[in-house]
Design a protein around this motif. Structure first.
Motif, PDB file in Angstrom:
ATOM      1  N   ASP A 152       0.857  -1.178   0.000  1.00 42.17           N
ATOM      2  CA  ASP A 152       0.000   0.000   0.000  1.00 42.17           C
ATOM      3  C   ASP A 152       0.895   1.231   0.000  1.00 42.17           C
ATOM      4  O   ASP A 152       1.413   1.646   1.039  1.00 42.17           O
ATOM      5  CB  ASP A 152      -0.922  -0.002   1.216  1.00 42.17           C
ATOM      6  CG  ASP A 152      -1.969   1.108   1.159  1.00 42.17           C
ATOM      7  OD1 ASP A 152      -1.802   2.039   0.342  1.00 42.17           O
ATOM      8  OD2 ASP A 152      -2.942   1.043   1.930  1.00 42.17           O
ATOM      9  N   LEU A 153       1.065   1.824  -1.179  1.00 41.23           N
ATOM     10  CA  LEU A 153       1.944   2.982  -1.297  1.00 41.23           C
ATOM     11  C   LEU A 153       1.409   4.188  -0.538  1.00 41.23           C
ATOM     12  O   LEU A 153       2.177   5.069  -0.140  1.00 41.23           O
ATOM     13  CB  LEU A 153       2.134   3.345  -2.773  1.00 41.23           C
ATOM     14  CG  LEU A 153       2.843   2.293  -3.639  1.00 41.23           C
ATOM     15  CD1 LEU A 153       2.922   2.781  -5.075  1.00 41.23           C
ATOM     16  CD2 LEU A 153       4.234   1.973  -3.102  1.00 41.23           C
ATOM     17  N   PHE A 154       0.101   4.232  -0.317  1.00 44.26           N
ATOM     18  CA  PHE A 154      -0.494   5.369   0.386  1.00 44.26           C
ATOM     19  C   PHE A 154      -0.419   5.218   1.903  1.00 44.26           C
ATOM     20  O   PHE A 154      -0.699   6.161   2.628  1.00 44.26           O
ATOM     21  CB  PHE A 154      -1.957   5.543  -0.044  1.00 44.26           C
ATOM     22  CG  PHE A 154      -2.105   5.910  -1.491  1.00 44.26           C
ATOM     23  CD1 PHE A 154      -1.845   7.195  -1.928  1.00 44.26           C
ATOM     24  CD2 PHE A 154      -2.497   4.958  -2.427  1.00 44.26           C
ATOM     25  CE1 PHE A 154      -1.973   7.544  -3.260  1.00 44.26           C
ATOM     26  CE2 PHE A 154      -2.628   5.296  -3.761  1.00 44.26           C
ATOM     27  CZ  PHE A 154      -2.364   6.593  -4.179  1.00 44.26           C
ATOM     28  N   ALA A 155      -0.046   4.039   2.376  1.00 42.07           N
ATOM     29  CA  ALA A 155       0.008   3.795   3.823  1.00 42.07           C
ATOM     30  C   ALA A 155       1.429   3.836   4.360  1.00 42.07           C
ATOM     31  O   ALA A 155       1.674   3.415   5.489  1.00 42.07           O
ATOM     32  CB  ALA A 155      -0.648   2.453   4.150  1.00 42.07           C
ATOM     33  N   GLY A 156       2.363   4.318   3.545  1.00 37.90           N
ATOM     34  CA  GLY A 156       3.723   4.457   4.038  1.00 37.90           C
ATOM     35  C   GLY A 156       4.619   3.288   3.697  1.00 37.90           C
ATOM     36  O   GLY A 156       5.161   2.633   4.591  1.00 37.90           O
ATOM     37  N   ALA A 157       4.772   3.024   2.391  1.00 43.99           N
ATOM     38  CA  ALA A 157       5.633   1.915   1.973  1.00 43.99           C
ATOM     39  C   ALA A 157       7.078   2.145   2.387  1.00 43.99           C
ATOM     40  O   ALA A 157       7.863   1.197   2.458  1.00 43.99           O
ATOM     41  CB  ALA A 157       5.551   1.729   0.458  1.00 43.99           C
ATOM     42  N   GLU A 158       7.417   3.410   2.705  1.00 41.79           N
ATOM     43  CA  GLU A 158       8.789   3.691   3.133  1.00 41.79           C
ATOM     44  C   GLU A 158       9.119   3.038   4.473  1.00 41.79           C
ATOM     45  O   GLU A 158      10.280   2.966   4.872  1.00 41.79           O
ATOM     46  CB  GLU A 158       9.013   5.202   3.221  1.00 41.79           C
ATOM     47  CG  GLU A 158       8.215   5.918   4.285  1.00 41.79           C
ATOM     48  CD  GLU A 158       6.818   6.324   3.836  1.00 41.79           C
ATOM     49  OE1 GLU A 158       6.140   7.034   4.603  1.00 41.79           O
ATOM     50  OE2 GLU A 158       6.415   5.928   2.725  1.00 41.79           O
ATOM     51  N   GLN A 159       8.082   2.543   5.174  1.00 39.33           N
ATOM     52  CA  GLN A 159       8.299   1.824   6.423  1.00 39.33           C
ATOM     53  C   GLN A 159       8.295   0.306   6.240  1.00 39.33           C
ATOM     54  O   GLN A 159       8.493  -0.426   7.207  1.00 39.33           O
ATOM     55  CB  GLN A 159       7.204   2.202   7.432  1.00 39.33           C
ATOM     56  CG  GLN A 159       7.073   3.691   7.683  1.00 39.33           C
ATOM     57  CD  GLN A 159       8.342   4.316   8.219  1.00 39.33           C
ATOM     58  OE1 GLN A 159       9.046   3.715   9.025  1.00 39.33           O
ATOM     59  NE2 GLN A 159       8.648   5.531   7.779  1.00 39.33           N
ATOM     60  N   ASP A 160       8.071  -0.145   5.018  1.00 44.23           N
ATOM     61  CA  ASP A 160       7.975  -1.578   4.729  1.00 44.23           C
ATOM     62  C   ASP A 160       9.364  -2.110   4.407  1.00 44.23           C
ATOM     63  O   ASP A 160       9.810  -2.083   3.254  1.00 44.23           O
ATOM     64  CB  ASP A 160       7.009  -1.791   3.553  1.00 44.23           C
ATOM     65  CG  ASP A 160       6.653  -3.251   3.329  1.00 44.23           C
ATOM     66  OD1 ASP A 160       7.483  -4.125   3.661  1.00 44.23           O
ATOM     67  OD2 ASP A 160       5.559  -3.513   2.802  1.00 44.23           O
ATOM     68  N   ARG A 161      10.050  -2.599   5.408  1.00 41.90           N
ATOM     69  CA  ARG A 161      11.454  -2.983   5.238  1.00 41.90           C
ATOM     70  C   ARG A 161      11.626  -4.160   4.290  1.00 41.90           C
ATOM     71  O   ARG A 161      12.587  -4.212   3.525  1.00 41.90           O
ATOM     72  CB  ARG A 161      12.075  -3.301   6.604  1.00 41.90           C
ATOM     73  CG  ARG A 161      12.173  -2.088   7.521  1.00 41.90           C
ATOM     74  CD  ARG A 161      12.859  -2.443   8.827  1.00 41.90           C
ATOM     75  NE  ARG A 161      12.970  -1.259   9.687  1.00 41.90           N
ATOM     76  CZ  ARG A 161      13.520  -1.273  10.893  1.00 41.90           C
ATOM     77  NH1 ARG A 161      14.009  -2.402  11.386  1.00 41.90           N
ATOM     78  NH2 ARG A 161      13.569  -0.164  11.605  1.00 41.90           N
ATOM     79  N   GLU A 162      10.705  -5.118   4.339  1.00 39.38           N
ATOM     80  CA  GLU A 162      10.807  -6.277   3.440  1.00 39.38           C
ATOM     81  C   GLU A 162      10.721  -5.828   1.989  1.00 39.38           C
ATOM     82  O   GLU A 162      11.511  -6.264   1.143  1.00 39.38           O
ATOM     83  CB  GLU A 162       9.704  -7.288   3.731  1.00 39.38           C
ATOM     84  CG  GLU A 162       9.773  -8.520   2.827  1.00 39.38           C
ATOM     85  CD  GLU A 162       8.562  -9.428   2.941  1.00 39.38           C
ATOM     86  OE1 GLU A 162       8.598 -10.517   2.327  1.00 39.38           O
ATOM     87  OE2 GLU A 162       7.589  -9.059   3.619  1.00 39.38           O
ATOM     88  N   PHE A 163       9.768  -4.941   1.712  1.00 44.32           N
ATOM     89  CA  PHE A 163       9.604  -4.450   0.353  1.00 44.32           C
ATOM     90  C   PHE A 163      10.806  -3.620  -0.087  1.00 44.32           C
ATOM     91  O   PHE A 163      11.334  -3.804  -1.193  1.00 44.32           O
ATOM     92  CB  PHE A 163       8.323  -3.624   0.261  1.00 44.32           C
ATOM     93  CG  PHE A 163       8.152  -2.884  -1.039  1.00 44.32           C
ATOM     94  CD1 PHE A 163       8.255  -3.545  -2.260  1.00 44.32           C
ATOM     95  CD2 PHE A 163       7.889  -1.522  -1.045  1.00 44.32           C
ATOM     96  CE1 PHE A 163       8.094  -2.859  -3.462  1.00 44.32           C
ATOM     97  CE2 PHE A 163       7.724  -0.835  -2.235  1.00 44.32           C
ATOM     98  CZ  PHE A 163       7.833  -1.501  -3.441  1.00 44.32           C
ATOM     99  N   LEU A 164      11.274  -2.725   0.760  1.00 43.78           N
ATOM    100  CA  LEU A 164      12.395  -1.867   0.386  1.00 43.78           C
ATOM    101  C   LEU A 164      13.689  -2.657   0.218  1.00 43.78           C
ATOM    102  O   LEU A 164      14.578  -2.241  -0.532  1.00 43.78           O
ATOM    103  CB  LEU A 164      12.582  -0.759   1.421  1.00 43.78           C
ATOM    104  CG  LEU A 164      11.461   0.272   1.459  1.00 43.78           C
ATOM    105  CD1 LEU A 164      11.731   1.308   2.542  1.00 43.78           C
ATOM    106  CD2 LEU A 164      11.269   0.952   0.107  1.00 43.78           C
ATOM    107  N   ALA A 165      13.795  -3.804   0.872  1.00 41.37           N
ATOM    108  CA  ALA A 165      14.958  -4.670   0.650  1.00 41.37           C
ATOM    109  C   ALA A 165      14.933  -5.246  -0.758  1.00 41.37           C
ATOM    110  O   ALA A 165      15.985  -5.524  -1.348  1.00 41.37           O
ATOM    111  CB  ALA A 165      14.984  -5.794   1.683  1.00 41.37           C
ATOM    112  N   VAL A 166      13.728  -5.419  -1.296  1.00 39.67           N
ATOM    113  CA  VAL A 166      13.583  -5.922  -2.661  1.00 39.67           C
ATOM    114  C   VAL A 166      13.759  -4.788  -3.662  1.00 39.67           C
ATOM    115  O   VAL A 166      14.488  -4.910  -4.655  1.00 39.67           O
ATOM    116  CB  VAL A 166      12.193  -6.587  -2.846  1.00 39.67           C
ATOM    117  CG1 VAL A 166      11.949  -6.944  -4.306  1.00 39.67           C
ATOM    118  CG2 VAL A 166      12.101  -7.831  -1.966  1.00 39.67           C
ATOM    119  N   ASN A 167      13.082  -3.681  -3.433  1.00 38.48           N
ATOM    120  CA  ASN A 167      13.167  -2.533  -4.343  1.00 38.48           C
ATOM    121  C   ASN A 167      13.369  -1.252  -3.540  1.00 38.48           C
ATOM    122  O   ASN A 167      12.395  -0.615  -3.128  1.00 38.48           O
ATOM    123  CB  ASN A 167      11.910  -2.421  -5.203  1.00 38.48           C
ATOM    124  CG  ASN A 167      12.015  -1.284  -6.210  1.00 38.48           C
ATOM    125  OD1 ASN A 167      13.090  -0.718  -6.417  1.00 38.48           O
ATOM    126  ND2 ASN A 167      10.902  -0.940  -6.827  1.00 38.48           N
TER     127      ASN A 167
END
Length: 213
Positions: free
Chosen positions: A30-45
């Motif tokens: 959910d890009l509108f819910a603060g993907a910048e806090q999603d460490r698993e996702f940010l490790a991928v991209n």
């Protein structure tokens, strides 16, 4: 296991995987819910945009590149005509036009409609983007007057690419299509692979149902 991170253009990937009969899982983002806090996702991209794909130790971003990777790795598949096939040039043209010529400009219009302040939604940039979309749509219309699918007589990944953009434009009220385009979209959205992908991508399904299907 193949994992798709995010819907949006990730729907293209899910649809392709369903058509190819490949197992996968969807990891919602959910890009509108603060993907910048999603460490698993940010490790991928680390760039923080969707979709992204992991396939064991392989990491891919950009939806059209992902489609090409999957068909090359897990093919051959009729979804990707070979270079010796007479329809190959049309296939390649529309595969990339679906993003570069259609989804990209209409996405700029949609983002402005969603995020710009009142009175700033119709501006020089959005008018330019609409003109780009309409001019490229003319290529789609012309081809559909000749053949039922964009690469000819058979459904290919080029149709997945373009259909995503056309549906985005229609569902956001940014396009009115003629009979040929509407019949084309009806053929595509009637496919079992499309329906299975929609059942997996529940966010996309809910949004589609709320905006005319």
């Amino acid at each position: 296991m193949i994992t798709i991170f995010g819907e949006g253009r990730g729907f293209r990937v899910a649809w392709l995987l369903e058509e190819m009969g490949l197992a996968y899982r969807l990891r919602p983002i959910d890009l509108f819910a603060g993907a910048e806090q999603d460490r698993e996702f940010l490790a991928v991209n680390p760039a923080g945009f969707i979709p992204a794909l992991t396939d064991d130790d392989i990491v891919m971003v950009e939806s059209i590149a992902i489609l090409e990777y999957l068909m090359a790795r897990y093919g051959p598949t009729p979804l990707a005509p070979t270079a010796s096939d007479p329809v190959f040039p049309l296939y390649k043209q529309f595969l990339h036009l679906g993003e570069a010529g259609l989804a990209m400009p209409i996405n700029a219009v949609v983002a402005t409609q969603m995020l710009a302040r009142e009175g700033e939604q119709d501006n020089r940039t959005t008018r330019w983007a609409r003109d780009i979309f309409e001019s490229r749509l003319g290529l789609v219309k012309r081809q559909l007057e000749r053949t039922p699918y964009l690469a000819g007589e058979a459904f290919t990944a080029a149709d997945i690419s373009v259909a995503y953009a056309l549906l985005l434009a229609r569902r956001t009220g940014n396009a009115d299509f003629g009979d040929a385009e509407e019949a084309y979209l009806a053929r595509l959205t009637g496919r079992d692979g499309y329906k299975r992908a929609l059942d997996t991508c529940q966010g996309t399904k809910a949004w589609a149902m709320a905006n005319g299907g």
